[in-house]
Write a protein that holds these residues in place. Structure first.
Motif, PDB file in Angstrom:
ATOM      1  N   SER A  29       1.876   6.299  -7.059  1.00 28.06           N
ATOM      2  CA  SER A  29       0.756   7.122  -7.509  1.00 28.06           C
ATOM      3  C   SER A  29       1.076   8.601  -7.310  1.00 28.06           C
ATOM      4  O   SER A  29       0.815   9.428  -8.184  1.00 28.06           O
ATOM      5  CB  SER A  29      -0.502   6.737  -6.732  1.00 28.06           C
ATOM      6  OG  SER A  29      -1.532   7.625  -7.024  1.00 28.06           O
ATOM      7  N   ARG A  30       1.628   8.937  -6.166  1.00 33.69           N
ATOM      8  CA  ARG A  30       1.992  10.329  -5.886  1.00 33.69           C
ATOM      9  C   ARG A  30       3.087  10.807  -6.836  1.00 33.69           C
ATOM     10  O   ARG A  30       3.041  11.928  -7.339  1.00 33.69           O
ATOM     11  CB  ARG A  30       2.472  10.439  -4.441  1.00 33.69           C
ATOM     12  CG  ARG A  30       1.962  11.676  -3.775  1.00 33.69           C
ATOM     13  CD  ARG A  30       2.377  11.781  -2.337  1.00 33.69           C
ATOM     14  NE  ARG A  30       1.597  10.850  -1.520  1.00 33.69           N
ATOM     15  CZ  ARG A  30       2.064  10.204  -0.476  1.00 33.69           C
ATOM     16  NH1 ARG A  30       3.304  10.360  -0.091  1.00 33.69           N
ATOM     17  NH2 ARG A  30       1.299   9.397   0.193  1.00 33.69           N
ATOM     18  N   GLN A  31       4.054   9.962  -7.114  1.00 39.17           N
ATOM     19  CA  GLN A  31       5.138  10.313  -8.030  1.00 39.17           C
ATOM     20  C   GLN A  31       4.600  10.525  -9.441  1.00 39.17           C
ATOM     21  O   GLN A  31       5.005  11.445 -10.130  1.00 39.17           O
ATOM     22  CB  GLN A  31       6.200   9.204  -8.024  1.00 39.17           C
ATOM     23  CG  GLN A  31       7.435   9.516  -8.809  1.00 39.17           C
ATOM     24  CD  GLN A  31       8.257  10.633  -8.176  1.00 39.17           C
ATOM     25  OE1 GLN A  31       8.122  10.940  -6.998  1.00 39.17           O
ATOM     26  NE2 GLN A  31       9.104  11.245  -8.979  1.00 39.17           N
ATOM     27  N   PHE A  32       3.657   9.653  -9.880  1.00 33.26           N
ATOM     28  CA  PHE A  32       3.068   9.806 -11.212  1.00 33.26           C
ATOM     29  C   PHE A  32       2.282  11.113 -11.306  1.00 33.26           C
ATOM     30  O   PHE A  32       2.415  11.857 -12.278  1.00 33.26           O
ATOM     31  CB  PHE A  32       2.152   8.623 -11.526  1.00 33.26           C
ATOM     32  CG  PHE A  32       1.398   8.797 -12.812  1.00 33.26           C
ATOM     33  CD1 PHE A  32       2.048   8.653 -14.022  1.00 33.26           C
ATOM     34  CD2 PHE A  32       0.057   9.120 -12.813  1.00 33.26           C
ATOM     35  CE1 PHE A  32       1.368   8.815 -15.215  1.00 33.26           C
ATOM     36  CE2 PHE A  32      -0.627   9.280 -13.992  1.00 33.26           C
ATOM     37  CZ  PHE A  32       0.031   9.130 -15.190  1.00 33.26           C
ATOM     38  N   MET A  33       1.460  11.399 -10.314  1.00 28.34           N
ATOM     39  CA  MET A  33       0.655  12.617 -10.349  1.00 28.34           C
ATOM     40  C   MET A  33       1.531  13.856 -10.260  1.00 28.34           C
ATOM     41  O   MET A  33       1.162  14.909 -10.768  1.00 28.34           O
ATOM     42  CB  MET A  33      -0.361  12.613  -9.201  1.00 28.34           C
ATOM     43  CG  MET A  33      -1.462  11.605  -9.380  1.00 28.34           C
ATOM     44  SD  MET A  33      -2.339  11.788 -10.928  1.00 28.34           S
ATOM     45  CE  MET A  33      -3.300  13.216 -10.582  1.00 28.34           C
ATOM     46  N   LYS A  34       2.694  13.722  -9.641  1.00 32.15           N
ATOM     47  CA  LYS A  34       3.600  14.860  -9.510  1.00 32.15           C
ATOM     48  C   LYS A  34       4.288  15.166 -10.841  1.00 32.15           C
ATOM     49  O   LYS A  34       4.533  16.330 -11.151  1.00 32.15           O
ATOM     50  CB  LYS A  34       4.646  14.528  -8.447  1.00 32.15           C
ATOM     51  CG  LYS A  34       5.594  15.631  -8.143  1.00 32.15           C
ATOM     52  CD  LYS A  34       6.539  15.180  -7.047  1.00 32.15           C
ATOM     53  CE  LYS A  34       7.654  16.166  -6.843  1.00 32.15           C
ATOM     54  NZ  LYS A  34       8.625  15.683  -5.892  1.00 32.15           N
ATOM     55  N   ASN A  35       4.552  14.152 -11.650  1.00 32.96           N
ATOM     56  CA  ASN A  35       5.358  14.350 -12.853  1.00 32.96           C
ATOM     57  C   ASN A  35       4.635  14.025 -14.157  1.00 32.96           C
ATOM     58  O   ASN A  35       5.272  13.860 -15.180  1.00 32.96           O
ATOM     59  CB  ASN A  35       6.613  13.471 -12.779  1.00 32.96           C
ATOM     60  CG  ASN A  35       7.522  13.914 -11.664  1.00 32.96           C
ATOM     61  OD1 ASN A  35       7.625  15.093 -11.387  1.00 32.96           O
ATOM     62  ND2 ASN A  35       8.146  12.958 -11.021  1.00 32.96           N
ATOM     63  N   TRP A  36       3.328  13.922 -14.197  1.00 38.17           N
ATOM     64  CA  TRP A  36       2.666  13.522 -15.436  1.00 38.17           C
ATOM     65  C   TRP A  36       2.511  14.676 -16.406  1.00 38.17           C
ATOM     66  O   TRP A  36       2.184  14.479 -17.558  1.00 38.17           O
ATOM     67  CB  TRP A  36       1.348  12.823 -15.165  1.00 38.17           C
ATOM     68  CG  TRP A  36       0.224  13.707 -14.770  1.00 38.17           C
ATOM     69  CD1 TRP A  36      -0.018  14.206 -13.548  1.00 38.17           C
ATOM     70  CD2 TRP A  36      -0.824  14.178 -15.612  1.00 38.17           C
ATOM     71  NE1 TRP A  36      -1.143  14.970 -13.551  1.00 38.17           N
ATOM     72  CE2 TRP A  36      -1.655  14.967 -14.817  1.00 38.17           C
ATOM     73  CE3 TRP A  36      -1.139  14.015 -16.950  1.00 38.17           C
ATOM     74  CZ2 TRP A  36      -2.783  15.592 -15.313  1.00 38.17           C
ATOM     75  CZ3 TRP A  36      -2.267  14.642 -17.439  1.00 38.17           C
ATOM     76  CH2 TRP A  36      -3.070  15.418 -16.632  1.00 38.17           C
ATOM     77  N   TYR A  37       2.729  15.892 -15.967  1.00 41.37           N
ATOM     78  CA  TYR A  37       2.762  17.036 -16.872  1.00 41.37           C
ATOM     79  C   TYR A  37       3.743  18.062 -16.316  1.00 41.37           C
ATOM     80  O   TYR A  37       4.036  18.086 -15.131  1.00 41.37           O
ATOM     81  CB  TYR A  37       1.376  17.662 -17.042  1.00 41.37           C
ATOM     82  CG  TYR A  37       0.830  18.290 -15.778  1.00 41.37           C
ATOM     83  CD1 TYR A  37       1.085  19.614 -15.461  1.00 41.37           C
ATOM     84  CD2 TYR A  37       0.055  17.556 -14.895  1.00 41.37           C
ATOM     85  CE1 TYR A  37       0.598  20.177 -14.310  1.00 41.37           C
ATOM     86  CE2 TYR A  37      -0.438  18.108 -13.745  1.00 41.37           C
ATOM     87  CZ  TYR A  37      -0.173  19.434 -13.462  1.00 41.37           C
ATOM     88  OH  TYR A  37      -0.646  19.996 -12.320  1.00 41.37           O
ATOM     89  N   THR A  56       0.835  -1.200   0.000  1.00 40.05           N
ATOM     90  CA  THR A  56       0.000   0.000   0.000  1.00 40.05           C
ATOM     91  C   THR A  56       0.866   1.245   0.000  1.00 40.05           C
ATOM     92  O   THR A  56       0.601   2.204  -0.717  1.00 40.05           O
ATOM     93  CB  THR A  56      -0.929   0.004   1.228  1.00 40.05           C
ATOM     94  OG1 THR A  56      -1.610  -1.227   1.298  1.00 40.05           O
ATOM     95  CG2 THR A  56      -1.914   1.135   1.144  1.00 40.05           C
ATOM     96  N   ALA A  57       1.904   1.245   0.797  1.00 38.00           N
ATOM     97  CA  ALA A  57       2.797   2.399   0.860  1.00 38.00           C
ATOM     98  C   ALA A  57       3.529   2.560  -0.468  1.00 38.00           C
ATOM     99  O   ALA A  57       3.731   3.669  -0.946  1.00 38.00           O
ATOM    100  CB  ALA A  57       3.785   2.241   2.001  1.00 38.00           C
ATOM    101  N   GLY A  58       3.902   1.449  -1.083  1.00 40.10           N
ATOM    102  CA  GLY A  58       4.574   1.507  -2.372  1.00 40.10           C
ATOM    103  C   GLY A  58       3.648   2.026  -3.469  1.00 40.10           C
ATOM    104  O   GLY A  58       4.041   2.803  -4.324  1.00 40.10           O
TER     105      GLY A  58
END
Length: 87
Positions: free
Chosen positions: A11-19, A4-6
């Motif tokens: 998910s947080r990393q993707f949302m941070k860098n998707w644009y 869950t932590a992973g």
């Protein structure tokens, strides 16, 4: 618990860098221009001078050779003048 932590960190990393944040003004401006152009095209297509009918899909084939269709004709003499019968 580690899965869950992973997942949440991925998910947080993707949302941070998707644009790129620097591209947001360009995206907003281009999106606005596309929206305004779409509205303008729709407005032109639904104007009073445009007829959408299936009865005659090719109205340009009904114009005779001696019939004038232009609003202003320079140095032309036609026997007939074009008029819109359907509105």
């Amino acid at each position: 618990m580690s899965k869950t932590a992973g997942k949440s960190s991925v998910s947080r990393q993707f949302m941070k860098n998707w644009y790129a944040v620097e591209a947001l003004p360009i995206i907003v401006i281009v999106g606005g221009i596309v929206g305004v152009a779409g509205f303008y095209g729709y407005r032109l297509a639904m104007g009073p001078t445009v007829i959408w009918t299936k009865a005659n899909p090719t109205p340009w084939n009904d114009i005779q050779q001696d019939q004038g269709t232009k609003l202003i004709e320079v140095n032309h003499k036609f026997d007939k003048s074009w008029s819109r019968d359907k509105l």
